[in-house]
Design an enzyme around this catalytic site. Sequence first.
Site, PDB file in Angstrom:
ATOM      1  N   HIS A  54      -7.340  -5.287  10.186  1.00 42.28           N
ATOM      2  CA  HIS A  54      -7.064  -5.005   8.768  1.00 42.28           C
ATOM      3  C   HIS A  54      -5.780  -5.688   8.316  1.00 42.28           C
ATOM      4  CE1 HIS A  54      -4.727  -0.963   9.591  1.00 42.28           C
ATOM      5  NE2 HIS A  54      -3.897  -1.967   9.576  1.00 42.28           N
ATOM      6  N   ASN A 111      -7.569  -3.514  14.374  1.00 44.35           N
ATOM      7  CA  ASN A 111      -8.962  -3.748  13.966  1.00 44.35           C
ATOM      8  C   ASN A 111      -9.075  -4.916  12.976  1.00 44.35           C
ATOM      9  OD1 ASN A 111      -7.855  -2.640  11.679  1.00 44.35           O
ATOM     10  ND2 ASN A 111      -9.309  -0.955  11.478  1.00 44.35           N
ATOM     11  N   ASP A 163       0.822  -1.211   0.000  1.00 42.57           N
ATOM     12  CA  ASP A 163       0.000   0.000   0.000  1.00 42.57           C
ATOM     13  C   ASP A 163       0.853   1.256   0.000  1.00 42.57           C
ATOM     14  OD1 ASP A 163       0.914  -0.401   2.609  1.00 42.57           O
ATOM     15  OD2 ASP A 163      -1.054  -0.978   3.364  1.00 42.57           O
ATOM     16  N   GLU A 208      -9.659  -2.275   5.465  1.00 48.88           N
ATOM     17  CA  GLU A 208     -10.326  -2.055   6.745  1.00 48.88           C
ATOM     18  C   GLU A 208     -11.545  -2.970   6.872  1.00 48.88           C
ATOM     19  OE1 GLU A 208      -8.663  -0.435   8.716  1.00 48.88           O
ATOM     20  OE2 GLU A 208      -8.115   1.585   8.095  1.00 48.88           O
TER      21      GLU A 208
HETATM   22  P1  PGA Z   1       2.171  -2.118  12.739  1.00 48.35           P
HETATM   23  O1  PGA Z   1       0.946  -2.038  11.752  1.00 48.35           O
HETATM   24  O2  PGA Z   1       3.156  -3.046  12.116  1.00 48.35           O
HETATM   25  O3  PGA Z   1       2.720  -0.713  12.767  1.00 48.35           O
HETATM   26  O4  PGA Z   1       1.669  -2.589  14.046  1.00 48.35           O
HETATM   27  C1  PGA Z   1       0.452  -3.217  11.207  1.00 48.35           C
HETATM   28  C2  PGA Z   1      -0.686  -2.920  10.294  1.00 48.35           C
HETATM   29  O5  PGA Z   1      -1.397  -1.921  10.492  1.00 48.35           O
HETATM   30  O6  PGA Z   1      -0.894  -3.706   9.359  1.00 48.35           O
END
Ligand code: PGA
Length: 232
Positions: A131, A129, A61, A136
């Site tokens: 995702h 959450n 992304d 999302e």
């Molecule tokens: P993080 O984020 O590695 O900063 O915990 C993971 C994500 O949002 O996929």
Amino acid sequence: MPKLIKSQDPDALAADMIAEFIQQKPDAVLGLATGSTPIGIYKKLIEKNLDFSQVRTFNLDEYVGLSQSHPQSYYHFMQENLFKHTNIKKENINFLNGLVSDIQKETARYEDLMRQTPIDIQLLGIGTNGHIAFNEPGSPQDSTSRKIVLSQQTIKDNSRFFSPGEKQPEEALSMGIQSIMAAKQIILIAKGQNKTKAIHTALYGPSTTDCPASFLQNHRNCIFILDPHVDI
Ligand code: PGA
């Protein structure tokens, strides 16, 4: 169902798996992630001094509106945390471009490239959450690359990467669930107690849009590597 591995050192384990793969297949196609989770894996990969000259990559992304040179762009993150420390060729690095005006065309370009060059190993983190990439809750299983409006939870979780007063993007271009599921192998890494609920739902909840990571239950070759703080 994903294979579950609890490890004292998920970074070393994931880096060993990826390194071994590159040694066997020098033109490996890697799907890469950003965020805090993969940083240690990239460090370990750099230490291994691997030959990246034929490796191809696709990142999950990118923020909408940030140029590749912007310090908060995911392209910049990848340069700093992995690419510039390896001999990867610039033309083998694939990214969604968050600056384009024709998003439809850009996401179709990315999907076409991934179809022509299927991802061998996709590295994933997971949001609190549930995702994966920026898919999302509410993201359908058949979703492909597209523009996503970030959830308030994600904006809050990612605010730690931005300085006070710095404008934080609220939209991103992201691979879809279907794009991710097309990878031949998926390695999801979760670290920290705050990922427990998302991991529990992803593994043991129903496979629904409420927790996009739960769709990984339907992948044939998926591994979850959890550190000891994930309370499963
Ligand atoms: P993080 O984020 O590695 O900063 O915990 C993971 C994500 O949002 O996929």
